[in-house]
Design a protein around this motif. Sequence first.
Motif, PDB file in Angstrom:
ATOM      1  N   ASP A   1     -12.107  22.761   4.632  1.00 30.08           N
ATOM      2  CA  ASP A   1     -11.240  23.491   5.569  1.00 30.08           C
ATOM      3  C   ASP A   1     -12.054  24.609   6.207  1.00 30.08           C
ATOM      4  O   ASP A   1     -12.764  25.349   5.518  1.00 30.08           O
ATOM      5  N   SER A   2     -11.962  24.736   7.552  1.00 29.55           N
ATOM      6  CA  SER A   2     -12.718  25.759   8.276  1.00 29.55           C
ATOM      7  C   SER A   2     -11.888  26.240   9.458  1.00 29.55           C
ATOM      8  O   SER A   2     -10.712  25.872   9.595  1.00 29.55           O
ATOM      9  N   ASP A   3     -12.493  27.050  10.334  1.00 28.11           N
ATOM     10  CA  ASP A   3     -11.778  27.515  11.514  1.00 28.11           C
ATOM     11  C   ASP A   3     -11.776  26.427  12.578  1.00 28.11           C
ATOM     12  O   ASP A   3     -12.418  25.378  12.458  1.00 28.11           O
ATOM     13  N   GLU A   4     -11.029  26.657  13.663  1.00 26.32           N
ATOM     14  CA  GLU A   4     -10.884  25.667  14.717  1.00 26.32           C
ATOM     15  C   GLU A   4     -12.205  25.362  15.424  1.00 26.32           C
ATOM     16  O   GLU A   4     -12.400  24.262  15.937  1.00 26.32           O
ATOM     17  N   GLN A   5     -13.116  26.328  15.446  1.00 24.41           N
ATOM     18  CA  GLN A   5     -14.377  26.136  16.161  1.00 24.41           C
ATOM     19  C   GLN A   5     -15.463  25.530  15.282  1.00 24.41           C
ATOM     20  O   GLN A   5     -16.578  25.312  15.755  1.00 24.41           O
ATOM     21  N   ASN A   6     -15.134  25.272  14.012  1.00 20.77           N
ATOM     22  CA  ASN A   6     -16.133  24.765  13.080  1.00 20.77           C
ATOM     23  C   ASN A   6     -17.386  25.651  13.101  1.00 20.77           C
ATOM     24  O   ASN A   6     -18.509  25.187  13.351  1.00 20.77           O
ATOM     25  N   SER A   7     -17.163  26.938  12.832  1.00 16.88           N
ATOM     26  CA  SER A   7     -18.242  27.928  12.933  1.00 16.88           C
ATOM     27  C   SER A   7     -19.166  27.924  11.722  1.00 16.88           C
ATOM     28  O   SER A   7     -20.149  28.678  11.709  1.00 16.88           O
TER      29      SER A   7
ATOM     30  N   LYS B   1     -11.299  39.571  12.803  1.00 21.01           N
ATOM     31  CA  LYS B   1     -10.628  38.289  12.561  1.00 21.01           C
ATOM     32  C   LYS B   1     -10.746  37.960  11.077  1.00 21.01           C
ATOM     33  O   LYS B   1     -11.704  38.358  10.417  1.00 21.01           O
TER      34      LYS B   1
ATOM     35  N   LEU C   1     -10.624  34.606   8.398  1.00 22.42           N
ATOM     36  CA  LEU C   1     -10.726  33.151   8.339  1.00 22.42           C
ATOM     37  C   LEU C   1     -10.711  32.697   6.891  1.00 22.42           C
ATOM     38  O   LEU C   1     -11.096  33.444   5.978  1.00 22.42           O
TER      39      LEU C   1
END
Length: 413
Positions: free
Chosen positions: A352-358, A384, A386
């Motif tokens: 599981d990660s953020d929407e931008q796959n940072s 932010k 995350l």
Amino acid sequence: PPETTKSCKDTNCSQLCVRAGECTCHEGFQLRRDGVTCEDVNECQTGSHNCSSEYVCVNTEGSFYCRFSCRPGFTLTDEVTCKDIDECEFGIHNYGTRCEDVDECQTSEKCGGHVCVNLEGLFRCECRTGFMFNTISKLCSTGFKLTRDGRDCEDIDECEDKPCSQECTNVYGSYQCYCHHGYQLSDNDGITCEDINECALPGVCSHNCINTPGGFNCTCPPGGYTLSPDGRTCQDVDECAAGTHTCSASEICFNLQGEHRCFNFECPTNFRRATSGSTGNSSAVLRCVKSCHLLDLECSHNPTHIITFTVISLQTLQHLKGPEVIALLRTATAVKPANLPDKPDVNFEILDSDEQNSFDVIKDSRDGLIVGLICQVKPILGPKELMLKVVIKYVQLGAVYQQNIMNIHILVL
């Protein structure tokens, strides 16, 4: 004018006849003993001239005039200019066949106790320290005064009159003003000390600067910071380590710059809290280990053995040149040799990660053991929060026999 009578016709007066044939002379002449002849009066010899000491009396017929006088060895070239006579050139010397300079400084006291400098054909006087030339009386230069006997000059200690606003040092013939620490000498008068505004200089204090007479004070933001021993730098107060935080017993304290955060992590079902802690510089950690009830086969067959909760903070990065390592996942598994495929291995995966796959996880090794490098691969603008979930899978012969899950709460500042 004298009147000429008839009787004067019978006289032989050389100049004038008066009364009954009596002879007399014009001004500047006098009558000789013969009573008829007038002769010139030499005023230069009789001392009846009015020439000053700098001039020479020159007699003329019936009068005289004053001529500027040169000292011996010089001749007058015009009415007021004297030129040296080269006696050697004209052969009018009296010293054999060669002229030699006379050292006037050796023969007499020419300069009244001051410095005499001999030159070719003449000499020059120079004043001693503290004196200046004066044709009337001895005069001391600035910074000196006459001694009581009037024969010498001595230094004046100007500091006795306290001319400086702070510190004064007497020097020969003058004085110098100095200032205390935190002050500087004024460029206008050289005696007044002005306060230095240290707060106007760059980098004096890490936060706030307050100028004071002769110094300055640095202050820090209220709460969360304290002034370091250097008196200039504000350092973070680790409330978690100091025990001054506001977190409850069930919460985990995470220190931030100037503040702290409280996190409430709970172990899921069939897991119990093993260890928890708070670290001020890196992360807060809660570790949960599997704890199955007796005869709970589903729990027993679950490959997940350890679930870890942690917190890390990141600074906003607008430009990222390459992957930036933000966390290191250590294992106790040795690196698998290529010729031994049945040896245990470890794989890492982001669940599981953020929407931008940072973020990304890279498999690596340290000291012969397998590690996972969690990297930031894209810029993130804060503030932010995350959530990142990473699984660590232990594999042997193609099957996962154990896995651990790392839950990372990321604060982007």
